[in-house]
Enzyme design. Sequence first.
Site, short mmCIF file in Angstrom:
data_model
loop_
_atom_site.label_atom_id
_atom_site.label_comp_id
_atom_site.label_asym_id
_atom_site.label_seq_id
_atom_site.Cartn_x
_atom_site.Cartn_y
_atom_site.Cartn_z
N LYS A 78 0.83 -1.20 0.00
CA LYS A 78 0.00 0.00 0.00
C LYS A 78 0.87 1.26 0.00
O LYS A 78 1.92 1.30 0.63
CB LYS A 78 -0.91 -0.01 1.23
N SER A 152 -9.38 2.18 3.16
CA SER A 152 -8.49 2.84 2.23
C SER A 152 -7.57 1.89 1.47
O SER A 152 -6.91 2.29 0.52
CB SER A 152 -7.64 3.87 2.98
N SER A 176 -9.77 -0.04 7.53
CA SER A 176 -9.26 -0.04 6.16
C SER A 176 -8.59 -1.32 5.69
O SER A 176 -8.19 -1.41 4.53
CB SER A 176 -8.29 1.14 5.96
#
Length: 466
Positions: A78, A152, A176
């Site tokens: 990420k 996210s 997330s």
Amino acid sequence: MDAAAGVAETATAVASGEVSAAAVTSAALDRIAARDRALNAFTVVLDAAARAEAAAVDEALADGATAGPLAGVPIAIKEELAVAGTVTTFGGRGNTTPAGTDSEVVRRLRAAGAVIVGKTTMPEFGAWPFTESRAHGITRNPWDADRTPGGSSGGTASAVAAGLVPVAIGGDGGGSIRIPSACCGLFGLKPQRGRVTSAPEPHLWWSLGTCGPLARSVLDAALVYDVIRGSTTGDLFQAGETGSFVEAAGREPGRLRIGWSLKPVARGVTPDPIDVAAVRDTARLLADLGHDVREIDPHYPDPTAAFVPQFFAGIRSEADAVEHFDRLERTTRQTYRMGSWVTPKVRDWAIRQGGAIAVKANRVFDAVDVLLTPTLGTRPPRVGQLDGRLFGAGTLAMSLRSMPMIAYAALWNVAGNPAAAVPVGIGPDGLPLSVQFVGPTDGEPLLLSLSAQIEAAQPWQKLAPV
């Protein structure tokens, strides 16, 4: 290896010489090249670097080196974690200088033999549970391209669910890891606060955030966690000892007291009937497996006083650290201004409030061993939540749109407890079903054992039909 191969299968095949790390990596890069244009899961693909890294794994094994637990496994990271040679964008345009070194989690992955193939999309600073940004556009759910993969860690989830990589790293500051796992049919465990280091940063959104894998099986997630878990002296928080996650995933959980509840933490949220049915069906399955299952009222405390100041403080601290503040999105800058009241004194007060909220939230575990809830308060929404043309819906509007997504998740960031999104099939709308298991402090082994039992009793579809 094909797209369906998981972490355990891939690492075993590479270690035995059945397949080379170079071949596994090449196949993953080919899948990304062929399929990511439709998904937009990756911000950058490290083609040349990944091929070189895979060749180095093969060379070491040929020279007699012991295979690492993740030997040759392609992994994506990420955008909030540093990968040497790439810009840590946090999903936006505020940084332009590549990182000089890996974050500690990435270093541990490489040391275990993993091959870093790229970085995945996120909304700017991970502020919202929808993966859309001005810098990188809209990321799509591989089950339905008109739906969000959540956020996210939406790029991470989309990449794994589509079979581009067997596993990828996300982060969870308000749901997330669990939210995109639920949207995309993955197993996503938010670990106990302090379980995984945030180094070189001392924290991720103060006491709220942590990072970890999104995977297609419980064992795959456990394998990665056994590599990356463990704090450093610079971390603000540390978790207690638990033993091997892989061993936990491989043993029976025993007869547990499981309390289920449809009551959301966030007021005004009504769970979708599809998700209600998934919880009820899972409760019946757990009873059939021999557990003591009952409906309960968790008597949730209100986490707002702890969550909101830390949310603002997290956004502001990350925004203050970027190279080009003026390049941040309009909504991010608005959020930054709205959080100006969160002084260090207020932030520290909010962290202490979180401790008091954790005590109240954990009272549920006096009566049960595990709490079962929906993961989401809604089905995966359509894309365009951040306004496709402007990517600037405004902080208040985005907060309201986010509420059903975080309604069952964010409390456990405040409390710090481990919580897992567990896939339990496909709904009548063609989208994945998910339930959330929440455990007591340091209760990841319990959640892993129980989730593995559910996985064995009710196997789920592991690849999206893209």
